[in-house]
Design a protein around this motif. Structure first.
Motif, PDB file in Angstrom:
ATOM      1  N   SER A  74       1.208  -1.474  -0.294  1.00  0.00           N
ATOM      2  CA  SER A  74      -0.122  -0.275   0.028  1.00  0.00           C
ATOM      3  C   SER A  74       0.835   1.379   0.357  1.00  0.00           C
ATOM      4  O   SER A  74       0.232   2.297  -0.014  1.00  0.00           O
ATOM      5  CB  SER A  74      -1.149   0.103   1.172  1.00  0.00           C
ATOM      6  OG  SER A  74      -1.671  -0.854   1.225  1.00  0.00           O
ATOM      7  N   LYS A  84      -3.450   6.119   2.147  1.00  0.00           N
ATOM      8  CA  LYS A  84      -2.743   5.204   1.499  1.00  0.00           C
ATOM      9  C   LYS A  84      -3.117   4.076   1.298  1.00  0.00           C
ATOM     10  O   LYS A  84      -3.661   3.645   0.292  1.00  0.00           O
ATOM     11  CB  LYS A  84      -1.805   5.576   0.672  1.00  0.00           C
ATOM     12  CG  LYS A  84      -1.551   6.836   0.236  1.00  0.00           C
ATOM     13  CD  LYS A  84      -0.104   6.663  -0.343  1.00  0.00           C
ATOM     14  CE  LYS A  84       0.193   6.429  -1.659  1.00  0.00           C
ATOM     15  NZ  LYS A  84       0.960   5.733  -2.786  1.00  0.00           N
ATOM     16  N   GLU A 100      -6.157   1.725  -0.094  1.00  0.00           N
ATOM     17  CA  GLU A 100      -6.168   0.329   0.127  1.00  0.00           C
ATOM     18  C   GLU A 100      -7.151  -1.117   0.299  1.00  0.00           C
ATOM     19  O   GLU A 100      -6.969  -1.902  -0.323  1.00  0.00           O
ATOM     20  CB  GLU A 100      -4.521   0.273  -0.157  1.00  0.00           C
ATOM     21  CG  GLU A 100      -4.170  -1.381  -0.697  1.00  0.00           C
ATOM     22  CD  GLU A 100      -3.812  -1.212  -2.371  1.00  0.00           C
ATOM     23  OE1 GLU A 100      -3.689  -2.455  -2.780  1.00  0.00           O
ATOM     24  OE2 GLU A 100      -4.200  -0.343  -2.384  1.00  0.00           O
ATOM     25  N   ASN A 157      -7.365  -7.628  -6.480  1.00  0.00           N
ATOM     26  CA  ASN A 157      -5.713  -7.913  -4.804  1.00  0.00           C
ATOM     27  C   ASN A 157      -4.983  -8.399  -5.386  1.00  0.00           C
ATOM     28  O   ASN A 157      -5.891  -9.988  -4.800  1.00  0.00           O
ATOM     29  CB  ASN A 157      -6.365  -7.135  -3.639  1.00  0.00           C
ATOM     30  CG  ASN A 157      -5.168  -7.005  -2.623  1.00  0.00           C
ATOM     31  OD1 ASN A 157      -5.144  -7.667  -2.200  1.00  0.00           O
ATOM     32  ND2 ASN A 157      -5.076  -5.836  -2.860  1.00  0.00           N
TER      33      ASN A 157
END
Length: 528
Positions: free
Chosen positions: A389, A404, A408, A452
């Motif tokens: 991330s 961030k 994520e 992901n």
């Protein structure tokens, strides 16, 4: 030179074999000529022989009986070649069942004999390689038992095996020895082997007999490469150090030996090796939250989790607000909640409170994922999501960094809810079958299918019961096994064909999965 024994009751046959070829030029010497199987058997009990060339029909003990008795009583690893006539095919067939390497029809032709000798020479060279890998195979077996303790899924046999083969004491920690910021190219197959070698050399100098406490290939974090180390209290005591002094000693010496930055992350101390999984879990948590701090060479669980009453506190309201924002996947609300969280920390004026609050946040986030899918690997989630991330250019621990990460993780939770497993896993399985010889990785596939990496890894492990890496390795080795049976290709060519540039690494993996070398596997299957 390789040693040969000729067994034949007809002197002219033995004499003919002696002069048929230049044995010395082929790196062979005739160490013994025996007249029957019993004489040969007695000689093998006391002497090392690499190749036995024996007739089938002989008095006292024939060639097939000699072969059977040698194999059953395991008195020699010599290869056997049977001499037979056209009418002796039934005996030759029986000999093949007992593990005879090959047979020569009389009269013996020079080219056929040379072909067999060169075949044995090649196999002998591979045996040397096997011996070289034997120690690695034993180590892998030991570490597999140790890993069952690390993940908390061991039985009493595994625990007893570890206790009987490892020096232990009270006071145990799982320690992560991490090489930060490793480029992806460095963890390619060859790079990992080189890293292992370098770490082995450094560990041997620093830890001596305690080298066995090292573990490789434990990390679930594909963005870094780390090594596990099982610390016991006796290690520091033997050097008249306390624990922190020992950790600093280990870190500095490894750093000096390897010529690169090394980070030590020591998990929670547990009473004994049976509780190792608790220490391992805490070390993974510490490693994951390291991205929120300035880089530190040595991190310990107790120091990180210590609370100073009156100074450190959990800002539960702002963390709960951030968790709700992540659950809603609302970027604007996440941004606001992160700012509120850092405002609370700034107002408290206690920098060390960050650690305690980050721990609280991370555990809550893990709990959210588990609520969605109770079979998810908690440590894998935290390890992969947190690492993937962050950008190197963002100062560690900043609110931008946290923002961030939160965005994520919010996206990750959304993917969990979509339950995309069926279509994606079908595509991934197809990729493996069609492209197993290429440089496949979970990261590349996650990018190709816009999913992901952590979630894809969890889905794969859940469906197939093994990691993507182990599944790919098994598939490659099984394809190699088919080639060994159905072709005469060299081992090095088969290794390359299934995706291994390093044939030594391929042989080691083949032994781990099939229990024998590629050549032994080919011989066994061809003899069936």
């Amino acid at each position: 030179m390789l040693k040969v024994m000729i067994v034949d009751d007809e002197p002219f046959i033995a004499q003919g074999l002696q002069v048929l070829i230049n044995w010395k030029r082929e790196n062979y010497e005739i160490a013994k000529i025996a007249e029957n199987g019993q004489e040969a058997f007695d000689y093998l009990k006391e002497n090392d022989i690499d190749l036995v060339i024996t007739d089938i029909k002989m008095p006292v003990m024939n060639g097939v009986e000699l072969l059977r008795k040698v194999k059953e009583e395991k008195i020699s690893d010599a290869y056997f070649v049977i001499l037979s006539g056209y009418n002796d095919f039934k005996f030759a067939r029986d000999a093949m069942r007992y593990g005879c390497l090959d047979y020569l029809l009389k009269p013996i032709k020079k080219d056929e004999l040379l072909g067999i000798l060169r075949k044995v020479a090649d196999m002998n060279q591979e045996s040397v390689k096997i011996e070289k890998h034997h120690k690695e195979t034993e180590t892998a077996f030991f570490q597999k038992h140790l890993i069952t303790l690390i993940i908390g899924k061991y039985d009493e046999d595994s625990l007893d095996y570890i206790k009987n083969n490892m020096k232990l004491s009270e006071g145990v920690r799982y320690v992560i020895i991490e090489v930060p910021d490793v480029d992806e190219s460095e963890v390619a197959e060859g790079g990992v082997i080189q890293y292992r070698h370098d770490m082995d050399v450094a560990a041997e100098r620093i830890m001596g007999a305690d080298k066995k406490h090292l573990l490789f290939d434990v990390s679930l974090n594909h963005g870094s490469y780390d090594t596990g180390f099982i610390y016991c209290d006796y290690m520091a005591e033997e050097k008249n150090m306390d624990e922190m002094e020992y950790m600093i000693y280990l870190q500095k010496n490894l750093e000096e030996s390897l010529g690169r930055d090394i980070r030590i992350i020591a998990g929670k101390k547990v009473p004994d090796i049976a509780s190792l999984s608790k220490s391992y879990s805490s070390a993974c948590i510490l490693m994951s939250q390291e991205v929120f701090h300035e880089s530190r060479p040595v991190v310990t669980y107790e120091k990180e989790m210590s609370v100073n009453p009156g100074k450190e506190m959990i800002f539960k309201n702002s963390i709960d607000e951030l968790i709700r924002a992540i659950e809603l996947n609302d970027e604007a609300l996440i941004h606001k909640s992160v700012n509120n969280f850092y405002d609370d920390i700034g107002a408290a004026g206690v920098g060390n409170s960050v650690s305690l609050n980050i721990n609280y946040l991370l555990f809550q986030l893990i709990h959210m994922a588990v609520e969605l899918d109770d079979e998810i690997d908690q440590e894998e989630i935290l390890h992969r999501i947190s690492e993937s991330s962050f950008d190197d250019g963002v100062r560690r621990g900043s609110s931008k960094h946290m923002y961030k990460f939160a965005c994520e993780y919010a996206e990750y939770l959304q993917q969990l809810r979509k339950n995309m497993s069926h279509g994606i896993l079908k595509d991934v399985e197809k990729e493996i079958k069609e492209n197993y010889s290429e440089n496949l990785s979970l990261k590349k596939l996650s990018e190709k299918y816009f999913i992901n990496c952590s979630y894809l890894g969890s889905l794969f492990s859940k469906k197939y019961g093994v990691s993507f890496k182990d599944y790919l390795t098994d598939y490659r080795i099984n394809e190699a096994a088919k080639m060994l049976i159905n072709t005469d290709d060299r081992i090095v060519d088969i290794s390359s064909a299934v995706g291994y540039k390093n044939s030594d690494y391929f042989i080691r993996k083949f032994i781990e999965i099939k229990g024998v070398t590629p050549s032994q596997y080919r011989r066994q299957k061809n003899a069936e």
